[in-house]
Write an enzyme that holds these catalytic residues in place. Structure first.
Site, short mmCIF file in Angstrom:
data_model
loop_
_atom_site.label_atom_id
_atom_site.label_comp_id
_atom_site.label_asym_id
_atom_site.label_seq_id
_atom_site.Cartn_x
_atom_site.Cartn_y
_atom_site.Cartn_z
N GLU A 57 10.29 7.88 -17.15
CA GLU A 57 8.65 9.00 -17.28
C GLU A 57 8.24 8.20 -18.35
O GLU A 57 6.89 7.83 -18.89
CB GLU A 57 9.09 10.15 -17.23
CG GLU A 57 8.72 10.48 -15.58
CD GLU A 57 9.47 11.75 -15.16
OE1 GLU A 57 8.08 12.49 -14.43
OE2 GLU A 57 9.98 12.69 -15.59
N LYS B 92 16.27 20.98 -10.03
CA LYS B 92 16.20 19.58 -10.77
C LYS B 92 16.96 18.69 -11.71
O LYS B 92 17.61 19.09 -12.38
CB LYS B 92 14.84 20.15 -11.13
CG LYS B 92 13.52 20.45 -10.44
CD LYS B 92 11.94 21.09 -11.29
CE LYS B 92 11.62 19.36 -11.46
NZ LYS B 92 10.64 19.61 -12.75
N HIS C 93 1.02 -1.07 -0.15
CA HIS C 93 0.36 -0.10 0.01
C HIS C 93 0.64 1.16 -0.29
O HIS C 93 0.79 2.11 0.78
CB HIS C 93 -0.58 0.03 1.01
CG HIS C 93 -1.78 -1.42 1.64
ND1 HIS C 93 -2.95 -1.51 0.91
CD2 HIS C 93 -1.26 -2.37 2.28
CE1 HIS C 93 -3.37 -2.87 1.31
NE2 HIS C 93 -2.30 -3.47 2.06
#
Ligand code: ARG
Length: 480
Positions: free
Chosen positions: A307, A300, A173
């Site tokens: 992705e 970043k 989870h």
């Protein structure tokens, strides 16, 4: 070729050899835009070598059976060999005004050897030819995809071997669940991929029969020797039913399903790479050459490659749905709808193959932040220490350092300790008054898993396919 040049070459369809194979029936030539609409050559040109291999086998068999003369057969084979060489060295360019790759090769053959070239079509239809070409193509290229997956599996096993002791939180989870090791996590990925290898190998078994000789749909009245062409092309035998042979596209559905499952694995792995590369997780540090940046947020480092692999999943699943929808409700036997099988099949294949290669390069060069992983894992220790364990009773087995007792199973069943550290943690809890006995550390389990995955690899490489009329280095060749 630009769109204009393509249209011009469609308009220049005057030469007799280059007319559509069925043009004799029509007084009118085709409209340029109609040809452009119906052609499949942009997609099927990649099967040029397979088409030539199939034609060489067919012409050889026709000569051996006396259906054409030995001299004609020899001429055809020689002509086809020269076409193959010229395509490879670039001196023969694909003519995009052709209806498909079969028409182009036959027309080029007739250009070269004259009337004898036309006899190649004897006892054959493009309907059995396309089914044959697709089978040959898949038998040629799937082993290279399998090799790429094996390289990825080996890469993961290699990284795992360096991290047998690296503690990593296991999640369920997406919540901290049980402590594990990075090795075990990477081996889970490797195990998923090993099923992909098995699946592809299994699908290859079902394209081991040659459809050639099925003709347009009802076979041929000529005394063709189908077994002979099957043998020349490296197939195990011939297909049974000619109607089925020209309309069957199960292999497109099956391979594309394999690709879709493989893609689902890659996508899940990429999801974890993306998560793990965040500041919050910080488990993995992708190399700069496998990352991108941002001009206005220079802090970043983006995991774009993971992705993009994840993002291309829709394409592969879409290809599968495309195929299922195209085939649905098609009456037997050949329908032109079937021409639309190649685009999704090849797109899914190209996408997963590129994804496997990029993922391998990205993960092979990544740095693993061991300290960070172990620190996050220690969260579990802190959490467990905070609990009031004095009343917790746990049943344990394989006790090494502590006394074995039989207790009720409670909270600490959650622990499958993999390492001595966890055993010690449990030991210290015991000393605090809890009646807990530790499991024996199971680091050796990881060793076993690694051996298991590695042991299977040699069997994956044994894909006994003979590729007809092609050298080894030509296996992956795409002549465009
Ligand atoms: N280009 C066609 C395909 O990919 C080849 C078969 C054409 N057959 C026909 N009867 N029009 O399916």
């Amino acid at each position: 070729m630009t769109k204009d040049e393509q249209t011009n070459s469609h308009a220049a369809l005057t030469d007799d050899n280059h007319k559509a194979l069925w043009s004799g029936r029509f007084a009118e030539g085709p409209d340029a835009s109609a040809v452009e609409f119906e052609t499949s050559i942009y997609v099927d040109e990649r099967m040029a070598l397979d088409d030539i291999a199939g034609s060489i086998a067919h012409a050889t068999m026709l000569g051996e059976c006396g259906i054409i003369s030995a001299e004609e057969s020899k001429q055809i084979v020689k002509g086809l060999e020269s076409i193959k060489n010229d395509l490879k060295n670039g001196s023969l360019k694909i003519d995009y005004s052709a209806e498909d790759i079969h028409s182009f090769i036959e027309a080029s053959l007739t250009d070269r050897i004259g009337e004898a070239g036309k006899k190649l079509h004897t006892g054959r239809s493009r309907n059995d030819q396309i089914a044959l070409d697709e089978g040959l193509y898949l038998r040629r290229v799937i082993p290279s995809l399998v090799q790429d997956i094996i390289t990825l599996i080996k890469t993961l096993v290699e990284i795992a071997s360096q991290h047998k002791e690296t503690l990593l939180t296991g999640f369920t989870h997406l919540q901290h669940a049980q402590p594990g090791t990075l090795a075990q996590h990477l081996l889970a990925w490797a195990t998923m991929l090993s099923r992909d290898v098995e699946r592809l190998k299994d699908s290859l078994k079902r394209i081991s029969l040659s459809p050639l000789g099925s003709g347009a749909l009802m076979g041929s009245t000529l005394p063709l020797n189908r077994e002979r062409t099957a043998e020349l092309l490296g197939f195990d035998s011939v297909t049974l039913n000619s109607l089925d042979s020209v309309s069957d596209r199960d292999y497109c559905l099956e391979f594309t399903s394999d690709f879709a499952i493989l893609q689902s694995h890659l996508s899940r792995m990429c999801e974890e790479v993306v998560l793990w590369s965040t500041v919050e997780f910080g488990f993995i540090d992708l190399r700069e050459k496998w990352s991108t940046g941002s001009s206005i947020m220079p802090q970043k480092k983006n995991p774009d490659f993971a992705e993009l692999i994840r993002g291309r999943t829709g394409k592969v699943y879409g290809d599968l749905i495309n195929l299922f929808t195209m085939i649905k409700a098609l009456p037997l036997a050949y329908d032109r709808d079937l021409q639309e099988d190649k685009e999704p099949l090849f797109d899914a294949l190209d996408t997963v193959q590129a994804n496997v290669k990029i993922f391998t390069a990205m993960i092979a060069t990544a740095r693993w932040n061991v300290e960070r992983m172990e620190k996050r894992c220690a969260f579990l220790e802190r959490a467990i220490k905070k609990m009031n364990l004095s009343n917790v009773r746990v049943r344990c087995a394989q006790v090494s350092t502590l006394e074995a007792n039989s207790f009720d199973m409670l909270v600490l069943r959650a622990f499958h300790p993999f390492t001595e550290q966890i055993a010690h943690l449990l030991l210290s809890i015991t000393r605090q008054g809890g009646t807990i006995v530790a499991y024996k550390a199971r680091a050796e389990r990881i060793q076993e898993e690694m051996q298991g995955v590695s042991k299977a690899i040699p069997s994956y490489t044994k894909i006994p396919l003979t590729v007809p009329f092609l050298e080894d280095h030509e296996r992956n060749l795409v002549v465009i």
